[in-house]
Design a protein around this motif. Structure first.
Motif, PDB file in Angstrom:
ATOM      1  N   ILE A 213       0.830  -1.204   0.000  1.00  5.63           N
ATOM      2  CA  ILE A 213       0.000   0.000   0.000  1.00  5.63           C
ATOM      3  C   ILE A 213       0.867   1.258   0.000  1.00  5.63           C
ATOM      4  O   ILE A 213       0.604   2.224  -0.721  1.00  5.63           O
ATOM      5  N   LEU A 214       1.930   1.210   0.790  1.00  9.30           N
ATOM      6  CA  LEU A 214       2.836   2.356   0.851  1.00  9.30           C
ATOM      7  C   LEU A 214       3.482   2.599  -0.524  1.00  9.30           C
ATOM      8  O   LEU A 214       3.565   3.724  -1.007  1.00  9.30           O
ATOM      9  N   ALA A 217       1.016   4.006  -2.984  1.00  5.86           N
ATOM     10  CA  ALA A 217       0.820   5.429  -2.739  1.00  5.86           C
ATOM     11  C   ALA A 217       1.994   6.216  -3.329  1.00  5.86           C
ATOM     12  O   ALA A 217       1.806   7.271  -3.935  1.00  5.86           O
ATOM     13  N   ILE A 255      11.672   4.921   3.424  1.00  3.97           N
ATOM     14  CA  ILE A 255      10.852   5.078   4.635  1.00  3.97           C
ATOM     15  C   ILE A 255      10.267   3.738   5.055  1.00  3.97           C
ATOM     16  O   ILE A 255      10.263   3.379   6.234  1.00  3.97           O
TER      17      ILE A 255
ATOM     18  N   ILE B 160       4.650  13.254  13.778  1.00  2.00           N
ATOM     19  CA  ILE B 160       5.363  13.162  12.503  1.00  2.00           C
ATOM     20  C   ILE B 160       4.414  13.261  11.317  1.00  2.00           C
ATOM     21  O   ILE B 160       4.739  13.839  10.289  1.00  2.00           O
ATOM     22  N   VAL B 163       2.653  17.330  11.521  1.00  2.00           N
ATOM     23  CA  VAL B 163       3.436  18.557  11.328  1.00  2.00           C
ATOM     24  C   VAL B 163       3.469  18.997   9.859  1.00  2.00           C
ATOM     25  O   VAL B 163       3.210  20.174   9.574  1.00  2.00           O
ATOM     26  N   ARG B 167       2.022  22.547   8.505  1.00  2.00           N
ATOM     27  CA  ARG B 167       2.921  23.517   7.906  1.00  2.00           C
ATOM     28  C   ARG B 167       2.435  23.923   6.520  1.00  2.00           C
ATOM     29  O   ARG B 167       2.748  25.001   6.033  1.00  2.00           O
ATOM     30  N   VAL B 271      -4.536   5.743   3.457  1.00  2.00           N
ATOM     31  CA  VAL B 271      -3.529   5.780   2.410  1.00  2.00           C
ATOM     32  C   VAL B 271      -3.168   7.226   2.078  1.00  2.00           C
ATOM     33  O   VAL B 271      -1.998   7.585   1.960  1.00  2.00           O
ATOM     34  N   LEU B 274      -0.906   8.658   4.769  1.00  2.00           N
ATOM     35  CA  LEU B 274       0.451   8.117   4.741  1.00  2.00           C
ATOM     36  C   LEU B 274       1.266   8.765   3.639  1.00  2.00           C
ATOM     37  O   LEU B 274       2.430   9.092   3.826  1.00  2.00           O
ATOM     38  N   THR B 275       0.643   8.963   2.470  1.00  2.00           N
ATOM     39  CA  THR B 275       1.380   9.605   1.379  1.00  2.00           C
ATOM     40  C   THR B 275       1.778  11.012   1.778  1.00  2.00           C
ATOM     41  O   THR B 275       2.885  11.451   1.477  1.00  2.00           O
ATOM     42  N   ALA B 277       2.468  12.126   4.666  1.00  2.00           N
ATOM     43  CA  ALA B 277       3.577  12.085   5.606  1.00  2.00           C
ATOM     44  C   ALA B 277       4.884  11.774   4.878  1.00  2.00           C
ATOM     45  O   ALA B 277       5.919  12.348   5.166  1.00  2.00           O
ATOM     46  N   VAL B 278       4.814  10.868   3.913  1.00  2.00           N
ATOM     47  CA  VAL B 278       6.030  10.467   3.217  1.00  2.00           C
ATOM     48  C   VAL B 278       6.579  11.621   2.380  1.00  2.00           C
ATOM     49  O   VAL B 278       7.755  11.894   2.355  1.00  2.00           O
ATOM     50  N   LYS B 279       5.670  12.331   1.737  1.00  2.00           N
ATOM     51  CA  LYS B 279       6.133  13.418   0.882  1.00  2.00           C
ATOM     52  C   LYS B 279       6.589  14.616   1.695  1.00  2.00           C
ATOM     53  O   LYS B 279       7.467  15.350   1.276  1.00  2.00           O
ATOM     54  N   GLY B 280       5.954  14.811   2.871  1.00  2.00           N
ATOM     55  CA  GLY B 280       6.254  15.977   3.696  1.00  2.00           C
ATOM     56  C   GLY B 280       7.737  16.023   4.028  1.00  2.00           C
ATOM     57  O   GLY B 280       8.300  17.059   4.173  1.00  2.00           O
TER      58      GLY B 280
END
Lengths: 341, 280
Positions: A213-214, A217, A255, B160, B163, B167, B271, B274-275, B277-280
């Motif tokens: 899923i990660l 995305a 990640i 995490i 934020v 922002r 989902v 989560l995306t 957070a990953v891109k942030g």
């Protein structure tokens, strides 16, 4: 505690701004009356706001996360059986013991095997599956929900279900017999040669959905124009995946790997439920966390158990810092070492 | 353009894709299906043919669990703990994330690092001293003794994820609010909370599922069956009725349903968060 942490404002002219705010933005505010008093009053107000907003979280976090961990570090210097206050100071003896404890070396080895193989098995598999499922196919959202099912089911339920299926008279052996694969029947849970592979299988089953899923995305955030342009230039499907998609998926992969490493270092629930602390030792599936709880709560060596907890934490921290230093720097903007900037 | 797209291996790849997808789904779902179907069988069926389908289907296992006071008591405990933990985690996490995202002060970096380092402190490392803290507060065998530590341990992930969301709220909105005479706190409640909803929903779902599935903390803190949450209930039930496999499977199935339903309803949001957070 919240006051000492939250109340220090930065130098004068910055105290009004938010992170990343340039001077231009500050100048755009309505003209301040007497600058000095306004600034002082603003600073007090700012302190108050910071304290009110961050105080409760910091208080709870310090009391229930930081303080217990510090307490574990403290107990780690004692021989202590859990009754009354610890008095038998042994200095670094517990730590010396850890270094020479063959049982600890064994659980460290198991943890390492789980960590490396989780990455090696789940990573490529998840990337492959995500690439496949990222195509325009029907029922994509249903597929996404279904592959997430194992991740959502609790460890207790996963453990209960799998141990019923894998016991020697269980469903898996029965299925193998029916399929004419009877020679593959095995003692999946208690054979010391097999148990760790069984554990790895269950772990992969439980956590790969999260990885897929990660990755999906991550793939969806890669602009399609790039691969279309490459196609026009005559690049093949595999060339596009290797040269464009995978590098752009890099942050997501890093990640995921980070989360997977931390999870492996701290694996507890599944092993505890399926094997329990004693059987896990003989079946060869014991992990650092299992050994720690086994020594602490179950055997009553709280001092030694606490020292193991500290070692676990140090290993996690070192791995995380190294990982971040070398791999994660650009992705998380220094979440652990450099703060929010 | 269209013709070129069709030239891709996708053409032959399609049936293959479906095949792999179905295989993968099968592997993911089969064990769960085994648990659910097992509840419809009798013990005799399970021991003679552990891998077979129910024949005939028996509903009495499920009915018995649904009629039992124990199950519903544990269900209610889980619900109370999960809801309170979720609200607490989201509220405290949102407040502190707002400070970290939009205020400037000297210890900000240290504060963020403190929470981020919390990811390295899993509950299990701190469980023994945590139990002592909970005991000293008189919260042993009390649902609050599970709720408050769960909030604390949920904060790092919450911070995490939130934020970057906070922002990303444009400064212009804050300035407009300031010109209209709204203070920072007013801005927080009137603008920030609604605008960060996607992140908040993600964090809330994660907190709920984590709480619903938490095992270690209730194991240490709760010791009377009346206070058990469902994971403890499943374990107690499966050791109490270890011979009655069908009953255990029925109990286990019903215990996992709520988290699955909750998840299915919010999958898209998880989902999305989560995306972010990953891109942030």
């Amino acid at each position: 505690m919240s006051n000492t942490l939250g109340a220090e404002p930065a130098d004068g002219h910055q105290s009004q701004g938010t992170p990343g705010a340039g001077n231009a933005a500050a100048a755009a505010r309505p003209a301040p009356p007497p600058a000095a008093t306004r600034r002082r009053r603003g600073r007090a107000k700012l302190r108050f706001e910071i304290a009110v907003l961050s105080g409760p979280a910091i208080l709870v976090f310090l009391a229930f996360v930081i303080f217990p961990v510090a307490l574990a570090a403290f107990y780690g210097f004692y021989r202590w059986h859990g009754y009354g206050p610890p008095t038998d100071w042994v200095g670094l003896n517990n730590y010396k013991l850890i270094l020479t404890d063959p049982a600890f070396q064994q659980v460290l080895w198991h943890t390492g095997v789980i960590l490396v193989l989780s990455l090696a098995v789940q990573g490529p598999l998840a990337i492959g599956l995500a690439l496949l499922l990222n195509q325009r196919i029907r029922g994509r959202s249903a597929i996404r929900v279904l592959i997430f099912v194992p991740y959502v089911v609790s460890e207790v339920i996963v453990g209960t279900g799998w141990s019923l299926m894998l016991q020697s008279s269980g469903a898996l052996n029965d299925l193998l017999r029916h399929l004419g694969l009877g020679f593959l029947q095995a003692d999946w849970l208690s054979d010391p040669k097999l148990a760790i592979w069984t554990l790895l299988g269950i772990i992969s089953w439980k956590y790969i959905g999260f990885a897929v899923i990660l990755m999906l995305a991550g793939l969806q955030s890669i602009p399609e124009e790039l691969s279309e342009a490459a196609q026009i230039d005559g690049a093949s499907y595999w060339q596009i995946q290797r040269r464009i998609t995978l590098p752009l998926l890099g942050p997501t992969i890093r990640i995921w790997a980070f989360l997977s490493i931390i999870g492996s270092l701290q694996l507890f629930d599944l092993v505890y439920i399926i094997w329990g602390p004693y059987v896990a030792g003989t079946a060869g599936t014991s992990t650092m966390a299992i050994y720690m709880v086994g020594q602490g709560r179950n055997a009553g060596n709280y001092g030694y158990g606490s020292a193991i907890a500290v070692v676990m934490f140090l290993i996690s921290l070192v791995v995380a810092l190294l990982y971040q230093r070398f791999l994660l720097r650009r992705d998380l903007q220094g979440a652990i070492t450099e703060g929010a900037s | 353009m269209r013709a070129r797209t069709a030239d891709r291996p996708q053409k032959w790849g399609n049936p293959f894709t479906y095949f792999v997808a179905l295989l993968f789904i099968g592997i993911c779902v089969a064990p769960v299906l085994y648990i659910v179907l097992g509840g419809f069988r009798t013990n005799a069926q399970i021991s003679t043919s552990p891998a077979g389908l129910p024949g005939p289907w028996v509903v009495s296992n499920y009915l018995n669990v649904l009629k039992s006071v124990t199950f519903w008591g544990e269900f209610a405990n889980s619900l109370v703990v999960a809801l309170a933990s979720t609200v607490g985690t989201v509220l405290l996490g949102l407040m502190v994330s707002f400070v970290l995202a939009r205020y400037d002060f000297r210890l900000k970096g240290a504060m963020y690092s403190l929470f981020a380092a919390g990811l390295m402190f899993p509950l299990v490392i701190a469980i023994t001293p945590l139990y002592i803290v909970v005991k000293d507060l008189g919260l042993v065998d009390n649902l609050l003794g599970v709720i408050v530590p769960q909030i604390a341990f949920g904060l790092p992930m919450t911070v995490i994820i939130l934020v970057p969301f906070l922002r990303a709220i444009p400064r212009e909105i804050e300035e407009a609010a300031a010109i209209d005479g709204t203070g920072r706190l007013g801005f927080f409640f009137r603008m920030v909370v609604p605008l960060s909803r996607p992140g908040v929903v993600t964090v809330g779902i994660l907190a709920f599922i984590n709480s619903w599935n938490n095992y270690v903390l209730p194991l240490y803190v709760l010791n009377s069956q009346a206070n058990f949450t469902l994971p403890l209930g499943v374990q107690a039930f499966s050791s109490q009725y270890s011979v009655d496999t069908a009953k255990v499977l029925a109990f286990t199935s019903l215990a996992m349903l709520p988290a699955m339903a909750f998840f299915a309803a919010f999958e898209r949001k998880i989902v999305g968060g989560l995306t972010g957070a990953v891109k942030g």
